[in-house]
Design a protein around this motif. Structure first.
Motif, PDB file in Angstrom:
ATOM      1  N   TYR A   8       0.842  -1.228   0.021  1.00  0.00           N
ATOM      2  CA  TYR A   8      -0.030  -0.068  -0.100  1.00  0.00           C
ATOM      3  C   TYR A   8       0.815   1.361  -0.044  1.00  0.00           C
ATOM      4  N   ASN A   9       0.481   2.152  -0.802  1.00  0.00           N
ATOM      5  CA  ASN A   9       1.198   3.680  -0.714  1.00  0.00           C
ATOM      6  C   ASN A   9       0.391   4.720  -0.288  1.00  0.00           C
ATOM      7  N   PHE A  10       1.212   5.259   0.324  1.00  0.00           N
ATOM      8  CA  PHE A  10       0.824   6.769   0.932  1.00  0.00           C
ATOM      9  C   PHE A  10       1.716   7.913   0.322  1.00  0.00           C
ATOM     10  N   GLY A  11       1.061   9.153   0.054  1.00  0.00           N
ATOM     11  CA  GLY A  11       2.100  10.229  -0.231  1.00  0.00           C
ATOM     12  C   GLY A  11       2.370  10.484  -1.634  1.00  0.00           C
ATOM     13  N   CYS A  12       3.105  10.971  -1.940  1.00  0.00           N
ATOM     14  CA  CYS A  12       3.777  11.572  -3.416  1.00  0.00           C
ATOM     15  C   CYS A  12       4.186  10.739  -4.326  1.00  0.00           C
ATOM     16  N   ARG A  13       4.292  11.149  -5.455  1.00  0.00           N
ATOM     17  CA  ARG A  13       4.705  10.191  -6.481  1.00  0.00           C
ATOM     18  C   ARG A  13       6.232   9.580  -6.261  1.00  0.00           C
ATOM     19  N   VAL A  14       6.896  10.325  -5.921  1.00  0.00           N
ATOM     20  CA  VAL A  14       8.415   9.457  -5.447  1.00  0.00           C
ATOM     21  C   VAL A  14       8.048   8.245  -4.682  1.00  0.00           C
ATOM     22  N   ASN A  15       7.152   8.441  -3.548  1.00  0.00           N
ATOM     23  CA  ASN A  15       6.649   7.179  -2.859  1.00  0.00           C
ATOM     24  C   ASN A  15       6.054   6.018  -3.721  1.00  0.00           C
ATOM     25  N   MET A  16       5.257   6.406  -4.718  1.00  0.00           N
ATOM     26  CA  MET A  16       4.610   5.383  -5.706  1.00  0.00           C
ATOM     27  C   MET A  16       5.728   5.085  -6.635  1.00  0.00           C
ATOM     28  N   ALA A  17       6.785   5.524  -6.893  1.00  0.00           N
ATOM     29  CA  ALA A  17       7.642   4.977  -7.634  1.00  0.00           C
ATOM     30  C   ALA A  17       8.354   3.966  -6.834  1.00  0.00           C
ATOM     31  N   GLU A  18       8.644   4.276  -5.480  1.00  0.00           N
ATOM     32  CA  GLU A  18       9.275   3.377  -4.571  1.00  0.00           C
ATOM     33  C   GLU A  18       8.482   2.203  -4.388  1.00  0.00           C
ATOM     34  N   THR A  19       7.086   2.635  -4.103  1.00  0.00           N
ATOM     35  CA  THR A  19       6.240   1.397  -3.910  1.00  0.00           C
ATOM     36  C   THR A  19       6.186   0.368  -5.233  1.00  0.00           C
ATOM     37  N   LEU A  20       6.060   0.794  -6.314  1.00  0.00           N
ATOM     38  CA  LEU A  20       6.365  -0.027  -7.404  1.00  0.00           C
ATOM     39  C   LEU A  20       7.392  -0.702  -7.656  1.00  0.00           C
ATOM     40  N   GLU A  21       8.934  -0.499  -7.123  1.00  0.00           N
ATOM     41  CA  GLU A  21       9.956  -1.054  -7.088  1.00  0.00           C
ATOM     42  C   GLU A  21       9.997  -2.226  -6.031  1.00  0.00           C
ATOM     43  N   ILE A  22       9.120  -1.718  -4.884  1.00  0.00           N
ATOM     44  CA  ILE A  22       9.153  -2.731  -3.774  1.00  0.00           C
ATOM     45  C   ILE A  22       8.305  -3.911  -4.291  1.00  0.00           C
ATOM     46  N   ARG A  23       7.136  -3.747  -4.822  1.00  0.00           N
ATOM     47  CA  ARG A  23       6.244  -4.640  -5.580  1.00  0.00           C
ATOM     48  C   ARG A  23       6.841  -5.539  -6.706  1.00  0.00           C
ATOM     49  N   SER A  24       7.749  -4.771  -7.479  1.00  0.00           N
ATOM     50  CA  SER A  24       8.480  -5.621  -8.366  1.00  0.00           C
ATOM     51  C   SER A  24       9.519  -6.556  -7.768  1.00  0.00           C
ATOM     52  N   GLU A  25      10.232  -6.060  -6.772  1.00  0.00           N
ATOM     53  CA  GLU A  25      11.261  -6.956  -5.960  1.00  0.00           C
ATOM     54  C   GLU A  25      10.616  -8.160  -5.440  1.00  0.00           C
ATOM     55  N   MET A  26       9.381  -7.926  -4.670  1.00  0.00           N
ATOM     56  CA  MET A  26       8.656  -9.140  -3.987  1.00  0.00           C
ATOM     57  C   MET A  26       8.178  -9.972  -5.192  1.00  0.00           C
ATOM     58  N   LEU A  27       7.894  -9.572  -6.264  1.00  0.00           N
ATOM     59  CA  LEU A  27       7.227 -10.697  -7.228  1.00  0.00           C
ATOM     60  C   LEU A  27       8.533 -11.482  -7.787  1.00  0.00           C
ATOM     61  N   GLU A  28       9.433 -10.650  -7.822  1.00  0.00           N
ATOM     62  CA  GLU A  28      10.793 -11.333  -8.591  1.00  0.00           C
ATOM     63  C   GLU A  28      11.399 -12.246  -7.517  1.00  0.00           C
ATOM     64  N   ALA A  29      11.128 -11.979  -6.337  1.00  0.00           N
ATOM     65  CA  ALA A  29      11.627 -13.145  -5.152  1.00  0.00           C
ATOM     66  C   ALA A  29      10.792 -14.132  -5.109  1.00  0.00           C
ATOM     67  N   GLY A  30       9.404 -14.341  -5.731  1.00  0.00           N
ATOM     68  CA  GLY A  30       8.730 -15.536  -5.706  1.00  0.00           C
ATOM     69  C   GLY A  30       7.485 -15.185  -4.891  1.00  0.00           C
TER      70      GLY A  30
END
Length: 398
Positions: A8-30
């Motif tokens: 889940y994301n709160f805040g600015c678009r920088v936060n959103m960009a970081e959230t997308l990267e976190i999501r990507s890393e979690m998916l890539e980790a299985g």
């Protein structure tokens, strides 16, 4: 069986960009993504105002109640602020996550965000971000280019930064060169910015923005139209400088879309100061306002200013906010009317309402296009025909 997660994301678009990267890393980790039965709940938090921080805490409580067995991990600005403090909820705080370059996974609409810069050392007196994000840190241009090339089936890249003025200040590069490299070395069809700070706007930047591949949208966080308040805010520019930059930006296209952030009720703001801001906005080419009531943050210069100059009453903040919101609605209506009868290349998004599909025009203005086909993620020419309830409507020309 692999564990499940949801971010889940709160805040600015920088936060959103970081959230997308976190999501990507979690998916890539299985890990498997599941909003209904998550084993791990990751929350990228915001603490820019007291209200934002309170909303994060309320959300954490609701998720703890909904999923009592889930592991809740909080990252982002609020987590940094809470480090070393007792938080009345059973969570794990990991502070500000170090974000590595990598493939973003984003929405079906064909857009994604890429963070190009983090941190700030400007210390505007109202802002807690420099204390939470640290010193300026920029990605190298070659890293950003590589990141864009690794993204598949994306029409638009949205570049995000804590402060675009500081991009490259730590590595000798600059924003204009980044844009030129993206245009020269990638095939991305639309390039836009979450926001652009006023000192980033110069002749070289305006010139490169003439490219038809760049979305003609500027969100410039001006904060006030009063020189006295700007000085108290430690913004390091005057209203007349902003007027000049707005004039240069508007020369790109009469329909260049300009938005801003404004803080009302800053310590020391008199009715005269507020009227200066009102008049500035009324006469400017800015078409959309995001209005914030001043929220003092402990440890900032603004906290001390309120103690020294006195607080503007909440009732006055609310009244001033309402005045600017009403002005903003009128100006946005006038701006939208100028689109009627014109054609634009539009990016089709995911959202639909009946026979209409949402799009973003070349200047980032949303519109609703009548269509029987699903064009999500595609860029297609549309014609704008009418305006209802501050919404543009049109169709795909036959």
């Amino acid at each position: 069986m692999s564990k499940s997660f949801f971010v889940y994301n709160f805040g600015c678009r920088v936060n959103m960009a970081e959230t997308l990267e976190i999501r990507s890393e979690m998916l890539e980790a299985g890990y498997e993504e599941s909003e209904d039965q998550p084993d791990i709940i990751l929350i990228n938090s915001c603490a820019v105002t007291q209200k934002a921080e309170k909303e994060v805490l309320q959300f954490i409580r609701s998720k703890r109640k909904e999923f009592p067995k889930a592991k809740i991990i909080v990252t982002g600005c609020a987590a940094v602020k809470w480090e070393g403090r007792k938080v009345p909820i059973n969570i794990e705080k990991i502070g500000k996550k170090k974000i590595d370059s990598g493939k973003n996974i984003y929405e079906e609409s064909g857009r994604t965000l890429i963070k190009i810069q983090d941190g700030c050392d400007q210390f505007c007196s109202y802002c807690i971000v420099p204390y939470l994000r640290g010193k300026p840190k920029s990605k190298k241009i070659k890293e950003i280019i590589r990141e864009i090339r690794n993204i598949e089936v994306i029409r638009e890249i949205i570049l995000t930064a804590i402060n675009t003025d500081l991009f490259g200040s730590d590595n000798g590069e600059n924003l204009t060169d980044l844009i030129k490299k993206i245009l020269d070395e990638t095939e991305i069809e639309r390039l836009s910015f979450g926001s652009i700070n006023q000192n980033s706007i110069n002749d070289d930047l305006v010139k490169v923005f003439q490219s038809p591949r760049i979305v003609k949208y500027f969100h410039i966080p001006i904060q006030s139209g009063s020189d006295k308040i700007l000085e108290l805010m430690n913004r390091n520019y005057k209203v007349e400088e902003i007027r000049g930059k707005l004039e240069e930006v508007k020369k790109l296209d009469p329909l260049t879309f300009i938005g801003t952030d404004i803080i009302v009720g800053f310590p020391g703001e008199t009715e005269e100061n507020f009227q200066e801001t009102y008049k500035f906005l009324e006469q400017s080419s800015i078409s959309r306002f995001h209005i914030f009531r001043f929220s003092k943050r402990e440890g900032t210069l603004g906290w001390n200013l309120e103690n020294k100059l006195g607080a503007v009453p909440e009732s006055v903040k609310k009244s001033r906010s309402k005045e600017l919101e009403d002005l903003g609605k009128r100006k946005y209506q006038i701006f939208l009317e100028k689109h009627i009868g014109k054609t634009f290349k539009a990016l089709f998004l995911v959202k639909k309402e009946g026979k209409y599909q949402e799009v973003l025009l070349e200047n980032n203005v949303p519109a609703w296009i009548e269509t029987q086909k699903d064009f999500k993620g595609q860029i297609i020419e549309v014609s704008i025909e009418n305006l209802r309830n501050r919404r543009l409507f049109g169709q795909v020309p036959s």
